[in-house]
Design an enzyme around this catalytic site. Structure first.
Site, mmCIF file in Angstrom:
data_model
loop_
_atom_site.group_PDB
_atom_site.id
_atom_site.type_symbol
_atom_site.label_atom_id
_atom_site.label_comp_id
_atom_site.label_asym_id
_atom_site.label_seq_id
_atom_site.Cartn_x
_atom_site.Cartn_y
_atom_site.Cartn_z
ATOM 1 N N GLN A 40 0.798 -1.224 0.000
ATOM 2 C CA GLN A 40 0.000 0.000 0.000
ATOM 3 C C GLN A 40 0.833 1.277 0.000
ATOM 4 O O GLN A 40 0.303 2.348 -0.294
ATOM 5 C CB GLN A 40 -0.970 -0.017 1.185
ATOM 6 N N HIS A 60 -1.731 -5.471 -12.983
ATOM 7 C CA HIS A 60 -1.166 -5.195 -14.302
ATOM 8 C C HIS A 60 -2.017 -5.837 -15.398
ATOM 9 O O HIS A 60 -2.184 -5.268 -16.481
ATOM 10 C CB HIS A 60 0.270 -5.722 -14.393
ATOM 11 N N ASP A 73 2.305 0.277 -7.907
ATOM 12 C CA ASP A 73 3.631 0.272 -8.528
ATOM 13 C C ASP A 73 4.565 1.308 -7.906
ATOM 14 O O ASP A 73 5.756 1.052 -7.708
ATOM 15 C CB ASP A 73 3.518 0.548 -10.030
ATOM 16 N N ARG A 98 3.894 0.393 12.982
ATOM 17 C CA ARG A 98 3.561 -0.934 12.478
ATOM 18 C C ARG A 98 3.605 -0.904 10.950
ATOM 19 O O ARG A 98 2.912 -0.114 10.317
ATOM 20 C CB ARG A 98 2.171 -1.363 12.942
ATOM 21 N N HIS A 143 0.864 -9.419 4.878
ATOM 22 C CA HIS A 143 -0.275 -8.519 4.723
ATOM 23 C C HIS A 143 -0.785 -8.626 3.277
ATOM 24 O O HIS A 143 -0.750 -7.659 2.514
ATOM 25 C CB HIS A 143 0.122 -7.081 5.067
ATOM 26 N N GLU A 188 -5.388 -9.707 9.371
ATOM 27 C CA GLU A 188 -6.799 -9.847 9.008
ATOM 28 C C GLU A 188 -7.099 -11.078 8.156
ATOM 29 O O GLU A 188 -7.526 -10.979 7.004
ATOM 30 C CB GLU A 188 -7.285 -8.599 8.271
ATOM 31 N N ASN A 328 -7.798 -5.051 14.600
ATOM 32 C CA ASN A 328 -8.136 -3.985 13.661
ATOM 33 C C ASN A 328 -9.635 -3.722 13.790
ATOM 34 O O ASN A 328 -10.449 -4.604 13.514
ATOM 35 C CB ASN A 328 -7.799 -4.388 12.228
ATOM 36 N N TYR A 330 -12.817 -0.748 13.147
ATOM 37 C CA TYR A 330 -13.200 0.508 12.507
ATOM 38 C C TYR A 330 -14.608 0.965 12.862
ATOM 39 O O TYR A 330 -14.862 2.155 12.976
ATOM 40 C CB TYR A 330 -13.085 0.382 10.978
ATOM 41 N N GLU A 399 -4.915 -1.462 13.956
ATOM 42 C CA GLU A 399 -5.508 -0.527 12.996
ATOM 43 C C GLU A 399 -6.789 0.039 13.587
ATOM 44 O O GLU A 399 -7.582 -0.682 14.183
ATOM 45 C CB GLU A 399 -5.859 -1.195 11.658
#
Length: 516
Positions: A40, A60, A73, A98, A143, A188, A328, A330, A399
């Protein structure tokens, strides 16, 4: 129900408008930091001998998988600008960071027969830069960026992947464990298995909601356990670190006082948090989950449950394999089960097996991410639930965050409110006995958000992805978080202006020292 919603809205507003309502402070040893993940933010997708992950290959080949047709990329170009990232953390006063390792940056072919020296150098440099600035590294081993070769062979649906992951884990323990004292095996597993092997919406695009979702989770648990045992037997005595797993969980609340809704809420716990923590803490999948999948499988004509059971040896192998739990979190959900749920999901599927549906309160502040709305009391309830259900394990919030669109620019006030109220709820839970020891806001930077690309922004710092230099600029939330870390308290009256404050300006090239 309307009355309940009104009370909840009032509670949320009360938290938002509070003024250090409990007066407590974060302990001096509490780790306040931020999170990112390799694919990311790193970019450098083929730099210095890096191999292709399944995310590299699929995006791609099929750029339409991402809503804005971006990919990882270059991303935030942290492969070249890692010193800028560390400088941002230092500027905020962050105590910990992290991040995740790219499997194919270290093992280009996925296998341990060739270790890429440039990948080792990169992560050594990052780790050393963090430690030089008194920032504790929390390292996630996996991840979601599986090597494409392994993905083409079946990925997490094959039992062989467990040993391949274990070989990778051994390499990184040996390379970095003298300095890294907190390891996270997997990020996760539930989300990864849902979207990659259940719905088939993320690489490797396997749509197998009847069995693939469960087989993926099973193998990730076995891989986690194998990495734990390798660390325990080969590295712990000398390196003296800790190793855990990160699971995701939104807090479920029964939509009504009906037995069906209460029962559905308990099933939600079993099919989400319980699916991964029960084998680790109790030695097997939750009975509720086992029974529901078995009953559905028999109705559908299967000779046995679509959820493969663990052998007794595997149960013993998995049980007890964590030093801490990463969470994590949210948002929260209302959970219900009634006639409208029948026929809602594909049959057979894990959603149909669980047999419930969810919704959020429309009065809660909505983020730019689907179904992620702010409700801080749910965070408090989750922390205390883990305390009671799993023996109050050492806990890190790996998270927690709130997404907005780029149009919010640097004034991300909803994110600021979210940060404050959720940290307030965490302090209340800690005061009530939760063994939570750290908190990592997602995310330090604007990240490539998987199939959403850059249409949603979680970053404390804005990244201009249209500028080749990828400049970072602190948002209001970064300044507010900096003050919380500095003072140890949550001041709802603190109102910095990111345009009037001195911005963090860093000039850096890959091998030079960054200067603010």
């Amino acid at each position: 129900m309307a009355g309940k919603f009104t009370l909840l809205a009032v509670w949320t507003l009360a938290l938002v408008n509070a003024e250090c309502k409990h007066g407590s402070k974060f302990p001096s040893d509490f780790l306040l930091g931020a999170s990112t993940a390799a694919y990311q933010i790193e970019g450098g997708w083929n730099a210095d001998g890096k191999g292709q992950s399944m995310w590299d290959w699929y995006l791609h080949q099929q750029p339409d998988l991402v809503s804005d047709h971006t990919n990882g990329d270059v991303a935030a170009d942290s492969y070249h600008l890692y010193k800028q990232d560390v400088a941002l953390l230092k500027e905020m006063g962050a105590k910990s960071y992290r991040f995740s390792l790219s499997w194919t940056r270290i093992l280009p072919n996925g296998t341990a027969d060739y270790i890429n020296p440039y990948g080792i150098i990169y992560y050594n440099n990052l780790i050393n830069e963090l430690l030089a600035n008194d920032i504790v590294p929390f390292v996630t081993i996996y991840h979601w960026d599986l090597p494409i070769g392994f993905s083409n062979q079946g990925g997490w649906l094959t039992d062989e992947i467990v040993d391949k992951y274990a070989d990778y884990a051994r390499v990184v323990f040996a390379a970095f464990g003298d300095r890294v004292k907190h390891w996270i095996t997997v990020n996760e597993p539930n989300i990864h298995c849902t979207f990659a092997y259940g719905y088939g919406l993320q690489p490797p695009l396997v749509k197998s909601p009847a069995t693939g979702y469960y087989d993926c989770g099973r193998n990730l648990l076995l891989a986690h356990a194998k990495a734990y045992h390798i660390y325990n037997k080969e590295f712990r005595v000398l390196q003296r670190g800790k190793i855990g797993i990160t699971v995701d969980h939104d807090w479920p609340m029964a939509a009504s006082d009906s037995i069906d809704d209460i029962d559905a809420t308990e099933d939600y716990q079993a099919f989400h948090l319980g699916q991964y923590l029960d084998p680790i803490f109790r030695g097997d999948y939750p009975h509720r989950m086992v029974d529901r999948v078995a009953a559905a499988s028999l109705r559908q004509g299967y000779n046995s449950s679509r959820l493969r059971s663990f052998t007794e040896e595997q149960k013993d192998f998995i049980k007890g394999t964590t030093d801490f739990v990463g969470i994590n979190h949210y948002s929260s959900n209302y959970v219900y089960r009634n006639a409208s749920v029948v026929g809602m999901y594909e049959v057979p599927s894990f959603d149909d097996d669980a047999g419930y549906a969810t919704f959020t309160n429309p009065s809660w502040p909505e983020s730019a991410s689907p179904s992620m709305a702010a409700y801080a009391p749910g965070f408090y309830d989750l922390l205390l639930y883990i305390k009671e259900a799993y023996g109050n394990p050492e806990l890190y919030i790996t998270e927690n965050g709130f997404s907005e669109t780029l149009s919010e620019d640097l004034y991300d006030d909803l994110k600021v409110d979210y940060l404050r109220t959720y940290l307030d709820a965490l302090l209340d839970a800690k005061a009530a006995g939760s063994n939570v020891q750290g908190y990592f806001f997602w995310s330090l930077l604007d990240t490539f958000e998987w199939t959403f690309g850059y249409e949603i922004r979680f970053g404390l710092h804005q990244v201009d992805i249209d500028d080749p230099a990828r400049p970072r600029t602190p948002r209001k939330s970064a300044l507010v978080y900096k003050e919380i870390i500095r003072s140890g308290v949550i001041d709802y009256n603190y109102n910095p202006d990111p345009y009037l404050r001195t911005k963090v300006k860093i000039n850096c090239t890959y091998n030079n020292i960054c200067n603010k």
